[in-house]
Design a protein around this motif. Structure first.
Motif, PDB file in Angstrom:
ATOM      1  N   ALA A   1     126.996  92.616  11.163  1.00 22.47           N
ATOM      2  CA  ALA A   1     125.844  92.681  12.203  1.00 22.47           C
ATOM      3  C   ALA A   1     125.458  91.212  11.733  1.00 22.47           C
ATOM      4  N   SER A   2     124.967  90.388  12.521  1.00 21.18           N
ATOM      5  CA  SER A   2     124.026  89.094  12.876  1.00 21.18           C
ATOM      6  C   SER A   2     122.614  88.774  12.008  1.00 21.18           C
ATOM      7  N   GLY A   3     122.115  88.202  11.365  1.00 20.67           N
ATOM      8  CA  GLY A   3     121.042  88.578  10.883  1.00 20.67           C
ATOM      9  C   GLY A   3     120.180  87.095  11.653  1.00 20.67           C
ATOM     10  N   GLY A   4     120.932  86.273  12.388  1.00 22.74           N
ATOM     11  CA  GLY A   4     120.275  85.005  13.140  1.00 22.74           C
ATOM     12  C   GLY A   4     119.988  85.358  14.562  1.00 22.74           C
ATOM     13  N   LEU A   5     119.014  84.207  14.286  1.00 17.49           N
ATOM     14  CA  LEU A   5     118.325  84.694  15.992  1.00 17.49           C
ATOM     15  C   LEU A   5     119.062  83.321  17.417  1.00 17.49           C
ATOM     16  N   SER A   6     118.342  85.401  18.188  1.00 13.60           N
ATOM     17  CA  SER A   6     119.467  85.114  19.579  1.00 13.60           C
ATOM     18  C   SER A   6     119.005  83.970  20.388  1.00 13.60           C
ATOM     19  N   ASP A   7     120.049  83.298  21.180  1.00 14.79           N
ATOM     20  CA  ASP A   7     120.026  82.756  21.866  1.00 14.79           C
ATOM     21  C   ASP A   7     118.515  82.141  22.815  1.00 14.79           C
ATOM     22  N   SER A   8     118.068  82.880  23.125  1.00 15.34           N
ATOM     23  CA  SER A   8     116.343  82.472  23.915  1.00 15.34           C
ATOM     24  C   SER A   8     115.557  82.482  22.873  1.00 15.34           C
ATOM     25  N   GLU A   9     115.451  83.272  21.813  1.00 17.22           N
ATOM     26  CA  GLU A   9     114.449  83.205  20.317  1.00 17.22           C
ATOM     27  C   GLU A   9     114.938  81.363  20.410  1.00 17.22           C
ATOM     28  N   ILE A  10     115.923  80.849  20.691  1.00 18.27           N
ATOM     29  CA  ILE A  10     115.994  79.761  19.598  1.00 18.27           C
ATOM     30  C   ILE A  10     115.545  78.661  21.220  1.00 18.27           C
ATOM     31  N   GLU A  11     116.160  78.774  21.738  1.00 15.66           N
ATOM     32  CA  GLU A  11     115.279  78.483  23.040  1.00 15.66           C
ATOM     33  C   GLU A  11     114.015  78.230  23.085  1.00 15.66           C
ATOM     34  N   LYS A  12     113.464  79.319  22.473  1.00 23.32           N
ATOM     35  CA  LYS A  12     111.475  79.570  23.029  1.00 23.32           C
ATOM     36  C   LYS A  12     111.358  78.938  22.309  1.00 23.32           C
ATOM     37  N   MET A  13     111.511  78.734  20.632  1.00 21.88           N
ATOM     38  CA  MET A  13     111.634  77.734  19.578  1.00 21.88           C
ATOM     39  C   MET A  13     111.709  76.370  20.264  1.00 21.88           C
TER      40      MET A  13
END
Length: 95
Positions: A1-13
Motif C-alpha cells: 500500500a502506498s502512503g503517498g499523494l495521488s497525482d491529482s492531489e499533487i497537481e492540486k497542491m
C-alpha cells in the motif's frame, strides 16, 4: 500500500501554490509601493514645512493635494500598487 499523494492531489497542491504565489507577488508589490509612498509623503511634508514659504501658493496647493491623494491610496483597505505608484509619481512631479 502506498502512503503517498495521488497525482491529482499533487497537481492540486501545485496549482494552489502557483495561485498563492501570484497573490503573494501582488501583495508584496503593494507593500513595497506603500512603503515607498509613505517615505515620500513624510519627506514631502517635511520639505513643505521647512520650505513651504519659498514656493508659490499654487505649487504648495498642488503638493498638498498630491500628498492627500497619495495618503488616501496608501490608507485604502486594499491598497492597489498601481494606484499608489501613479500617485507617488504625481507627487514626485509636483514637488
Amino acid at each position: 500500500a502506498s502512503g503517498g499523494l495521488s497525482d491529482s492531489e499533487i497537481e492540486k497542491m501545485v496549482k494552489d501554490a502557483e495561485a498563492n504565489a501570484e497573490a503573494d507577488k501582488k501583495r508584496r508589490e503593494a507593500v513595497e509601493a506603500k512603503n515607498q509612498a509613505e517615505s515620500l509623503i513624510h519627506s514631502s511634508e517635511k520639505s513643505l514645512k521647512d520650505y513651504g514659504d519659498k514656493v508659490s501658493e499654487t505649487d504648495r496647493k498642488a503638493i498638498e493635494d498630491a500628498i492627500a491623494a497619495l495618503k488616501t491610496a496608501v490608507e485604502a483597505s486594499e491598497p492597489d500598487a498601481e494606484d499608489i505608484k501613479a500617485k507617488t509619481n504625481t507627487l514626485m512631479e509636483v514637488s
